[in-house]
Design an enzyme around this catalytic site. Structure first.
Site, PDB file in Angstrom:
ATOM      1  N   ASP A  32       4.909  79.122 -31.228  1.00  0.00           N
ATOM      2  CA  ASP A  32       3.955  79.885 -32.028  1.00  0.00           C
ATOM      3  C   ASP A  32       2.775  80.381 -31.199  1.00  0.00           C
ATOM      4  O   ASP A  32       2.498  79.871 -30.106  1.00  0.00           O
ATOM      5  CB  ASP A  32       3.415  79.018 -33.176  1.00  0.00           C
ATOM      6  N   LYS A  54       2.980  84.545 -34.745  1.00  0.00           N
ATOM      7  CA  LYS A  54       2.581  85.361 -35.889  1.00  0.00           C
ATOM      8  C   LYS A  54       1.080  85.204 -36.084  1.00  0.00           C
ATOM      9  O   LYS A  54       0.588  84.118 -36.342  1.00  0.00           O
ATOM     10  CB  LYS A  54       3.328  84.925 -37.157  1.00  0.00           C
ATOM     11  N   MET A 165      -6.639  79.528 -42.899  1.00  0.00           N
ATOM     12  CA  MET A 165      -6.328  80.962 -42.917  1.00  0.00           C
ATOM     13  C   MET A 165      -7.226  81.731 -43.881  1.00  0.00           C
ATOM     14  O   MET A 165      -6.778  82.616 -44.594  1.00  0.00           O
ATOM     15  CB  MET A 165      -4.845  81.181 -43.277  1.00  0.00           C
TER      16      MET A 165
END
Length: 238
Positions: A32, A54, A165
């Site tokens: 990641d 991502k 997030m």
């Protein structure tokens, strides 16, 4: 064999011993964006390393493509590692990958990592639980405001919120909390790149953040990854 391995919050020394031992024998590693790139020191020279990171607005590989790569290399009888930031099943879509592998008859092994949800606040000396201030904490995603508003319905003085997030919805989140009767002086902290050399901590109150201009929120986005911490245990620092 396929392994889903947690890489921890960022500090290379927070890799577990079990994770390191698996990296040493891996033939293929899909990693990641938030994984510390120093993980390569544990790999064989001929290990295939594939960045499937991502980040907001930029996906090198979508989830379906990642699943297909895992299946492809698993069918080639490779030792495959899916290296994920934090720990595989906490906001990591780990179980989506498990299900894709199980559909072809492969059950991967899960190697838990140090979760950023608790380790990053701790790195800034902010406890998730402190008997003087709190009895519980809740971890929630902040990228979908509809889900956020559905789950966070009211203020609990002795509960902390750990919002993942949420940097790109920072102003809306603060406004939502104020509408839900969170006191204006409720402490809030933005914890950026915790456990790394670039870590940064911004401590304020909901009212102060609500009064910030657009420039502040744009600069906040540039500090991602960020954990937004809301709760009275921030006062444990005082």
């Amino acid at each position: 064999m396929v392994y889903l391995v947690g890489a921890g919050p960022g500090d290379i020394e927070l890799f577990t011993l079990k994770a390191i031992n698996i990296l040493k024998k891996a033939d293929v590693i899909l990693y990641d964006a938030l994984v510390n790139p120093e993980f390569t020191q544990f790999c064989k020279k001929d290990t295939i390393k594939i960045d499937v990171g991502k980040r907001k607005g930029k996906h090198l590989k979508n989830q379906e493509e990642i699943n297909e790569l895992l299946i492809k290399y698993a069918k080639m009888n490779k030792e495959v590692v899916r290296l994920k930031g934090g720990t595989p099943f906490v906001f990591g879509r780990g179980y989506e990958e498990v299900k894709a592998l199980k559909q072809i008859g492969i059950t991967p092994k899960i190697i838990s990592g140090v979760s950023s949800t608790t380790s990053v606040p701790e790195s800034f000396m902010i406890p998730s639980i402190d008997r003087s201030f709190s009895d519980s904490y809740r971890t929630i995603t902040g990228h979908d405001l509809n889900i956020f508003n559905e789950i966070i319905t009211s203020y609990h003085e002795r509960e902390n919120l750990i919002i993942m997030m949420g940097a790109h919805k920072a102003k809306q989140i603060v406004q939502s909390l104020l509408k839900k009767q969170f006191p204006k002086n409720t402490p809030i902290a933005y914890l950026s790149k915790g456990t790394t050399k670039d870590e940064k901590c911004i401590i304020s109150t909901l009212e102060e953040i609500n009064n910030k201009d657009d420039k502040f929120f744009e600069e906040l986005k540039n500090l991602t990854p960020i954990i937004t911490y809301v709760g009275n245990t921030i006062n444990a620092l005082k």
